[in-house]
Structure formats: C-alpha cells, structure tokens
Design an enzyme around this catalytic site. Structure first.
Site, PDB file in Angstrom:
ATOM      1  N   VAL A  14      89.072  77.128 -24.380  1.00 18.35           N
ATOM      2  CA  VAL A  14      88.856  76.555 -23.047  1.00 18.35           C
ATOM      3  C   VAL A  14      89.882  75.479 -22.729  1.00 18.35           C
ATOM      4  CG1 VAL A  14      87.245  75.254 -21.597  1.00 18.35           C
ATOM      5  CG2 VAL A  14      86.393  77.072 -23.094  1.00 18.35           C
ATOM      6  N   ASP A  32      93.503  67.021 -29.928  1.00 14.32           N
ATOM      7  CA  ASP A  32      92.634  67.807 -30.807  1.00 14.32           C
ATOM      8  C   ASP A  32      92.651  67.176 -32.190  1.00 14.32           C
ATOM      9  OD1 ASP A  32      91.526  70.986 -30.504  1.00 14.32           O
ATOM     10  OD2 ASP A  32      91.654  70.173 -32.531  1.00 14.32           O
ATOM     11  N   ARG A  37      96.303  72.857 -35.933  1.00 17.23           N
ATOM     12  CA  ARG A  37      96.439  73.489 -34.615  1.00 17.23           C
ATOM     13  C   ARG A  37      97.413  72.707 -33.740  1.00 17.23           C
ATOM     14  NH1 ARG A  37      95.213  77.197 -31.129  1.00 17.23           N
ATOM     15  NH2 ARG A  37      94.520  76.770 -29.005  1.00 17.23           N
ATOM     16  N   THR A  89      79.847  73.626 -28.093  1.00 19.13           N
ATOM     17  CA  THR A  89      78.455  73.182 -28.180  1.00 19.13           C
ATOM     18  C   THR A  89      77.652  74.298 -28.860  1.00 19.13           C
ATOM     19  OG1 THR A  89      78.281  73.892 -25.871  1.00 19.13           O
ATOM     20  CG2 THR A  89      78.370  71.527 -26.284  1.00 19.13           C
ATOM     21  N   THR A 124      79.311  73.672 -22.343  1.00 17.51           N
ATOM     22  CA  THR A 124      78.006  74.148 -21.908  1.00 17.51           C
ATOM     23  C   THR A 124      76.899  73.314 -22.528  1.00 17.51           C
ATOM     24  OG1 THR A 124      78.857  76.404 -21.724  1.00 17.51           O
ATOM     25  CG2 THR A 124      76.473  76.135 -21.809  1.00 17.51           C
ATOM     26  N   CYS A 264      79.139  81.988 -26.229  1.00 22.09           N
ATOM     27  CA  CYS A 264      78.474  81.710 -24.944  1.00 22.09           C
ATOM     28  C   CYS A 264      77.149  82.456 -24.822  1.00 22.09           C
ATOM     29  CB  CYS A 264      79.398  82.081 -23.789  1.00 22.09           C
ATOM     30  SG  CYS A 264      80.875  81.049 -23.681  1.00 22.09           S
ATOM     31  N   ARG A 335      83.936  83.820 -33.656  1.00 18.98           N
ATOM     32  CA  ARG A 335      82.784  82.914 -33.639  1.00 18.98           C
ATOM     33  C   ARG A 335      81.512  83.652 -33.247  1.00 18.98           C
ATOM     34  NH1 ARG A 335      84.679  78.436 -29.541  1.00 18.98           N
ATOM     35  NH2 ARG A 335      85.249  80.354 -28.445  1.00 18.98           N
TER      36      ARG A 335
END
Length: 427
Positions: A14, A32, A37, A89, A124, A264, A335
């Site tokens: 995102v 981050d 990364r 989240t 979220t 999600c 994930r």
C-alpha cells in the site's frame, strides 16, 4: 499545500505505490523499519512488484519541491507536515484484531509530531480505532492537544495487489478528517493525485466503517458460492457451469468459489465482528461466512483424498503437486494464503507434497510456512499421482498437466483455469 512535505509510514503493498504517486507532485519521504527493504527500494527494486523499476527510479531522481526519498531514519521524517500511516493490521491466532503495528507507527509519528501537523491513517481498522486508539498515543508521545495542535484523517487503502489496471491513482478514494476544515484539506490532497476522484465522508468513523464492510461484503458473497459448490458437488452438478448460466442475468453477482486468503478479505471481517461484540451484538452472517471460507482448505484436501481413493490411487506417500502458494493470481503476496491449509491437510494424510509457484519468494515461503518451494518442476524424473491447481497464475494456464503426471493421476482444478475435460474435479 504544494510546499508541504509528506511522510509515508510503511512501504509495503500500500505505502510504496502511494509514496510514488505523491512523490511525482510533492516532496515525500518514505519510512520503513525494514532496513533490508529500504536498501532495495533505494536501488529501485520493489520485491512486491507493485511499482515498476523505471517508475521508482524516476521518482527517486526528482529534486526540488517533488520527489521521493526512502529511509529508516526517524530524523529524516521530522520536518514533514503530513504523515500517512500504511502499516498492516493483522489478526492474532485467536482471530482478534492485532493493532500492534498501528500502535508502534503512532508512537513513531508521535515522537516527531509538531503543531499544525496532520496524521492520516490508511490501515484497515474497525470504526473508532483512529480516534479512540491512535489519537491518545499521538497526544501522549507528542504532548500536543488533538484538534488544537494536531489533526487526524482516515482515507482507507483500496490497493488490489497484482492489479496493473486499477492502480492507486485510478481507484476512487474515500477521505475524511477530524474537523470539517481538515477533512477538506485531506480531500484536496488526495484529489491532486487520484484521477478517479474522491468521496469525502462525513466523519472518520464513517470512512473506517466503509472500508471494513467492503471486504466483509466480498467475503460473504464468496462464502455463498463456496457453499453452493459443496451443495452442487453432492448433486453431481458443475458449479462453474451453474454460475455461468446464472450470470447471464443482468443483476447476478459474478463471484466464484475458491480459497479466501490475503491481507484483506480473510481478515477485515474479524475487525468489524470484534467491534460489534463490544456492543453485545453477535454478527451471525459475517462470522458464518468467515467460518465457511476458513473451512475450504480442509474441504479441498479431503475431496482430493476421496477422489484419489475412487481412482484406486494409493494415498499414503503419493506424490502430489500443488500449483500456487500466493493468496491470489499473478502476485507474489503470500500473506494469509489459505493454500497452506490444503497443503497441511494433505501432509497430515502422509502425502508427499511438492509446491510450485513461480511468483512466490522461496525465502519468504520458508520463513512464513517452513516449506521448501520448488522453483521448477522436474517432469523428466518425477511423475505425480495428483495435481491441485490452487492459484490461477498465467504460467499455470500454459501447462500441459499430462507432462507431469502418471497415467491415472487425479487433477483438481480448484480455480477452473484449464478446460473442463482436462481435470477430474473443479471447485
């Protein structure tokens, strides 16, 4: 607004596309905590494959009042005026919302928060989380007063991993703010990069609720067609053919059965359910859909065992090839992949399972699931007793499964990616 500096906290699926989009118009610093990364992103390498290398390098090389810097150094985000939080989240093993990443990100921002700053959350959450959970942390860490010294907003992410058409700027954005004036400023900020336009919600809670029901709705609809698949299996009817026939009606919702994973759809409904229970309401439909979708991995594995036995294939130590470990097609994201449920169940029956996925990272799969991922298939020396196509990667659609299987092998085309006559079973 043009001279304001933006800090994006969290550079995953995102945060990175958002930081790149803003970086083409504003001065942006992407932060981050994953130094590995950060190092790769500075070189223009995005392992999530959400941003093309040339696009990333281009925005990294901009100067003046626009461009993107990547860092894991807190000091380098201290002079920003707008902070956008895009951390995960997740849920814990008891399926309870785990806001730890959100808390830590809020603590990070709180350490550098100044008078007049705005903090926008995209992660979220359940309705009320931004103002009830995050704001107190920001106030405590900064010593500032909410809606006097600093402000917050909520603009839920709508990134669809792996989707190269509906990218961040082409998806309509819901926005909100903690005061009417801040809501308008945040809306104008996103309007400057979102070509699809924005929808300004009346409050932060409304925006939070809108996001969490988007994926809950999809989850329930997929649960419905998954249940249909179970029913039609008992009747000897092909579910895909039924859905194609029903889909000729203009208002029929075209969902297909499958394994529901990812960060999600398989998680967000638990956030809404958790909050509902605080009000002494047990959300029956939401949780029923979740239970059914969570059961599909075991169902697929058990149907495989039954079908192999019907074909007189010895189950114990049978060689099985599983195609796909990512949570969706043409995407490296592993994930919350529910393919692992199928794999573990087959292993419990003592089958010898090989997993092949050209999109997934072998290192990530080993770390996350303790599985040795196959990067290629030795079709000359190994022939499989069964093949399960769990993910609809484009590469799999080009495969001739006869090249990899024994003569009497069982083929389970879970995602219906091959012609019907080339498989024994479809979900």
């Amino acid at each position: 607004m043009e001279n304001k500096k933006i800090a994006v906290i969290g550079l995953g699926y995102v945060g990175l596309p958002l930081a790149v989009a803003f970086g083409n118009k504003f001065k942006v610093v992407g932060f981050d905590i994953n130094s590995g990364r950060v190092s790769k992103l500075k070189q223009g390498i995005d392992d999530t494959l959400e941003v093309e290398e040339n696009e990333l390098k281009s925005v990294l090389n901009l100067s003046g009042n626009k461009g993107l810097e990547i860092t894991d150094n807190l000091d380098e985000i201290a002079d920003a005026q707008i902070y956008i939080v895009t951390v995960p989240t997740p849920i814990d093993k008891h399926k309870i919302p785990d806001l730890t990443p959100l808390y830590k990100a809020s603590e990070t921002v709180g350490k550098v928060l100044k008078k007049g700053d705005i903090v926008i959350y995209e992660s979220t959450v359940y309705p009320g989380a931004t103002e009830d959970e995050c704001v107190p942390i920001l106030s405590k860490k900064s010593g500032l007063t909410f809606n006097k010294d600093f402000y917050v907003g909520y603009s839920p992410e709508r990134i669809n991993p792996g989707d190269k058409e509906r990218t961040v700027t082409k998806i309509k954005k819901v926005t909100s703010g903690s005061t009417p004036e801040i809501a308008e400023e945040i809306d104008q900020l996103y309007k400057s990069i979102i070509t699809a336009g924005t929808h300004k919600a009346s409050s932060v809670k409304v925006a939070e609720a809108a996001k969490v029901i988007e994926n809950a709705q999809r989850d329930i609809n997929i649960a419905f067609v998954n249940e249909l698949s179970k029913i039609f299996r008992l009747m000897g009817i092909d579910t895909i053919e039924v859905l194609e026939a029903a889909g000729t009606k203009w208002n029929f919702l075209k969902f297909r059965p499958g394994l529901v994973g990812g960060h999600c759809i398989g998680i967000d409904p638990y956030y809404l359910a958790h909050k509902a229970k605080e009000y002494d309401y047990n959300p029956e439909i939401i949780l029923s859909g979740r239970r059914l979708n969570d059961s599909m991995g075991k169902f697929v594995a058990q149907e495989t065992i039954k079908s192999m036995l019907k074909k007189d294939i010895a189950v114990k130590n049978a060689k099985v090839l599983v195609l796909g470990i990512t949570f969706k097609e043409n995407c490296p994201d592993i994930r919350n992949s529910r393919a692992i449920d199928v794999i573990r169940e087959l292993q419990d029956y003592k089958l010898d399972v090989d997993v092949y996925d050209p999109w997934a990272s072998p290192e990530e799969v080993k770390h996350e699931y303790n599985l040795d991922l196959h990067t290629k298939i030795d079709k000359d020396n190994v022939k499989y007793d069964a093949v399960l196509a769990l993910v609809a990667h484009n590469e799999f659609k080009q495969m001739n499964l006869k090249d990899y299987t024994k003569e009497n092998a069982f083929i389970y085309d879970v995602k219906a990616i091959f012609p019907k006559e080339n498989s024994d079973l479809r979900l």
